[in-house]
Design a protein around this motif. Structure first.
Motif, mmCIF file in Angstrom:
data_model
loop_
_atom_site.group_PDB
_atom_site.id
_atom_site.type_symbol
_atom_site.label_atom_id
_atom_site.label_comp_id
_atom_site.label_asym_id
_atom_site.label_seq_id
_atom_site.Cartn_x
_atom_site.Cartn_y
_atom_site.Cartn_z
ATOM 1 N N PHE A 126 3.872 -18.509 -1.532
ATOM 2 C CA PHE A 126 2.657 -18.171 -2.260
ATOM 3 C C PHE A 126 2.373 -16.675 -2.253
ATOM 4 C CE2 PHE A 126 1.436 -19.291 2.108
ATOM 5 C CZ PHE A 126 0.700 -18.177 2.492
ATOM 6 N N LEU A 127 1.580 -16.255 -3.236
ATOM 7 C CA LEU A 127 0.981 -14.929 -3.304
ATOM 8 C C LEU A 127 -0.517 -15.098 -3.102
ATOM 9 C CD1 LEU A 127 2.753 -13.557 -6.520
ATOM 10 C CD2 LEU A 127 3.438 -13.175 -4.147
ATOM 11 N N GLU A 128 -1.177 -14.102 -2.494
ATOM 12 C CA GLU A 128 -2.614 -14.199 -2.270
ATOM 13 C C GLU A 128 -3.253 -12.822 -2.354
ATOM 14 O OE1 GLU A 128 -3.158 -15.865 1.614
ATOM 15 O OE2 GLU A 128 -2.260 -14.164 2.650
ATOM 16 N N GLY A 129 -4.520 -12.797 -2.692
ATOM 17 C CA GLY A 129 -5.260 -11.547 -2.753
ATOM 18 C C GLY A 129 -6.746 -11.830 -2.802
ATOM 19 N N ALA A 153 -4.073 -8.260 0.196
ATOM 20 C CA ALA A 153 -3.014 -8.823 -0.644
ATOM 21 C C ALA A 153 -1.857 -9.207 0.260
ATOM 22 C CB ALA A 153 -2.557 -7.824 -1.700
ATOM 23 N N GLY A 154 -1.181 -10.310 -0.058
ATOM 24 C CA GLY A 154 -0.090 -10.729 0.807
ATOM 25 C C GLY A 154 0.793 -11.787 0.188
ATOM 26 N N GLY A 170 2.984 -15.605 7.124
ATOM 27 C CA GLY A 170 2.830 -14.657 6.027
ATOM 28 C C GLY A 170 2.619 -13.238 6.495
ATOM 29 N N VAL A 171 2.576 -12.322 5.534
ATOM 30 C CA VAL A 171 2.264 -10.915 5.791
ATOM 31 C C VAL A 171 1.152 -10.498 4.833
ATOM 32 C CG1 VAL A 171 4.547 -10.306 6.655
ATOM 33 C CG2 VAL A 171 4.084 -10.127 4.214
ATOM 34 N N ARG A 172 0.310 -9.571 5.306
ATOM 35 C CA ARG A 172 -0.792 -9.078 4.484
ATOM 36 C C ARG A 172 -0.918 -7.569 4.607
ATOM 37 N NH1 ARG A 172 -6.057 -13.067 5.370
ATOM 38 N NH2 ARG A 172 -5.219 -14.879 4.239
ATOM 39 N N GLN A 173 -1.344 -6.953 3.502
ATOM 40 C CA GLN A 173 -1.762 -5.560 3.499
ATOM 41 C C GLN A 173 -3.269 -5.553 3.288
ATOM 42 O OE1 GLN A 173 -3.158 -3.316 1.202
ATOM 43 N NE2 GLN A 173 -2.739 -1.454 2.357
ATOM 44 N N GLU A 174 -3.979 -4.767 4.110
ATOM 45 C CA GLU A 174 -5.437 -4.741 4.026
ATOM 46 C C GLU A 174 -5.933 -3.304 3.946
ATOM 47 O OE1 GLU A 174 -9.398 -6.292 6.502
ATOM 48 O OE2 GLU A 174 -7.402 -7.109 6.919
ATOM 49 N N HIS A 175 -6.883 -3.072 3.060
ATOM 50 C CA HIS A 175 -7.546 -1.768 2.935
ATOM 51 C C HIS A 175 -8.990 -1.934 3.381
ATOM 52 C CE1 HIS A 175 -8.759 2.102 1.208
ATOM 53 N NE2 HIS A 175 -9.816 1.462 0.731
ATOM 54 N N LEU A 176 -9.463 -1.000 4.233
ATOM 55 C CA LEU A 176 -10.830 -1.051 4.746
ATOM 56 C C LEU A 176 -11.495 0.297 4.529
ATOM 57 C CD1 LEU A 176 -12.040 -2.642 8.046
ATOM 58 C CD2 LEU A 176 -12.602 -0.260 7.583
#
Length: 430
Positions: A126-129, A153-154, A170-176
């Protein structure tokens, strides 16, 4: 400092090793898994899914800040393969500031959309965001604000492991950041990391059933999956962590293994990653492994040749020999031999000798005595669960933990010996 005993491996960076050994006997394949028929399709429109995740994210640019989080989510499939998910998360932020660090606890809420792009026999990719916000007890990052927005997004993979259960990796990229509107300053943080979780299908019984699906506990291209959590000590420092290992048959007798995990050693994150290629025969296996470790104080890479020999129904001999390259000290020779004794269907004892020192310093003082025990009473064994304890491995590490193995024989004829010999190698270095 070599942290905890294998199978520890982590999500830092994957390295690829090659193996060029002759066949070690005709390939004895693992006992075929009994098919399991599941009724409701968790990807069908109208499905309600409860998820629990834990993960780690490190900075991929800018601010030196790490995040360890636990998340609980509730998802609804508004159409086949598409979910909208609400997640509540608790995060532990650890930011390096000059010669020290500052920590903070945060509470966040996020909304995501997840699209299961691919699906196979018992798995989906899957893709997620999504977007969200987080409130923390201290400003995160330092100099910013206590309230921030997040963008995520991941990608990930979910495996069916029970009638209503799925394992998610899974893996995720996060911006804060605070967007410049929630405080006078707007330092930002971009993090990248992995997570591991379980999902439970809560769809009511009266929901229209999906198509009947028949498959084993792991997808056909995954021979076995091993997950473990552990607590213990390394020297005088408290340590704990988790790891996941995947084994797959590549072609003929050639198999591959990928390992990843994280450990916290006295508030420092130890990241490990590893891959292995090995040949499997009727009496054992033989291969090459490449592992990488990353701790604040050092990095190291290790290349080893390893083997498992099935001496008889009660004894397995394991061995490994290789070299370790460290960033903070001289290169070291690593190796050892251990015996596993399967005394009962649910009891295994392990002991041996190992050494890890520069070649010129090898001697009697280099010898360590690894000891271990693993126990799995029948109720746990039928689920693939076992309890373990290990002592004297890798610079005086002592740990206890829980191991979960998917794939391999279980039920009336299952045993720890059958599980270990049908799954991938447990130890590729000492």
């Amino acid at each position: 400092m070599k942290a905890l005993p294998l199978p520890l491996s982590t999500a830092a960076s994957l390295a690829i090793g090659a193996v060029g050994f002759g066949a070690i006997g005709s390939g004895a394949q693992a006992r075929a898994q009994e098919p399991v028929v599941f009724g409701h399709d968790p990807l069908a429109e109208g499905s309600i899914i409860l998820t629990a995740l834990t993960g780690w994210q490190g900075s991929d640019s800018g601010t030196d800040l790490d995040l360890i989080s636990g998340r609980v989510g509730l998802g609804y499939a508004f159409r086949d393969r598409f979910e909208v998910v609400g997640e509540l998360d608790v995060g532990y932020y650890d930011q390096t500031l000059g010669s020290g660090s500052r920590t903070s606890i945060g509470l966040g809420l996020s909304g995501l959309v997840r699209w299961h792009v691919l699906r196979g026999r018992g798995w989906s990719a899957f893709l997620e965001g999504g977007l969200g916000f987080v409130a923390s007890e201290e400003a995160v990052p330092s100099g910013g604000s206590r309230l921030n927005g997040t963008r995520q997004a991941g990608v990930g993979v979910a495996f069916d492991v029970g009638e209503r259960w799925r394992l998610t990796v899974g893996v995720r990229q996060e911006h804060l950041s605070n967007g410049g509107g929630l405080g006078p300053n707007n330092p930002t943080w971009d993090g990248f990391g992995g997570y591991l979780g379980l999902a439970l299908d809560l769809t009511p019984e009266y929901a229209p059933p999906g198509p009947q699906r028949e498959y084993g506990l792991t997808p056909p291209w995954v021979r076995s999956t091993r997950i473990e959590g552990r607590l213990g000590e390394v020297g005088d420092e408290t340590a704990g962590g988790a790891a996941v290992t995947f084994d797959s048959r590549l072609v003929a007798n050639l198999h591959g293994q990928v390992r990843a995990g994280i450990d916290i050693v006295d508030s420092d994150e130890l990241l490990e990653a590893g891959v292995a290629l090995y040949l499997r025969g009727e009496r054992g296996l033989f291969g090459l492994a490449l592992d990488h470790q990353d701790l604040n104080a050092f990095e190291d890479d290790e290349l080893t040749a390893f083997t498992e020999f099935y001496a008889n129904d009660l004894v397995t001999v394991t061995g490994a020999l290789g070299s370790e390259w460290r960033s903070d000290s001289a290169n070291r020779v690593v190796g050892g031999v251990a015996l596993r004794f399967y005394l009962l269907e649910g009891l295994m004892l392990e002991g041996g000798i190992a050494a890890r020192d520069p070649l010129e310093d090898l001697g009697a003082d280099s010898i360590e005595v690894p000891l271990g025990i693993e126990y799995s009473p029948r109720p746990l064994r039928e689920l693939g669960l076992s309890l373990f304890a290990e002592d004297g491995l890798n610079d005086n590490a002592r740990v206890v933990g829980l191991r979960w193995t998917l794939g391999g024989p279980w039920g009336e004829s299952g045993s720890l010996r059958d599980r270990d010999r049908s799954a991938g190698p447990r130890r590729t270095h000492f």
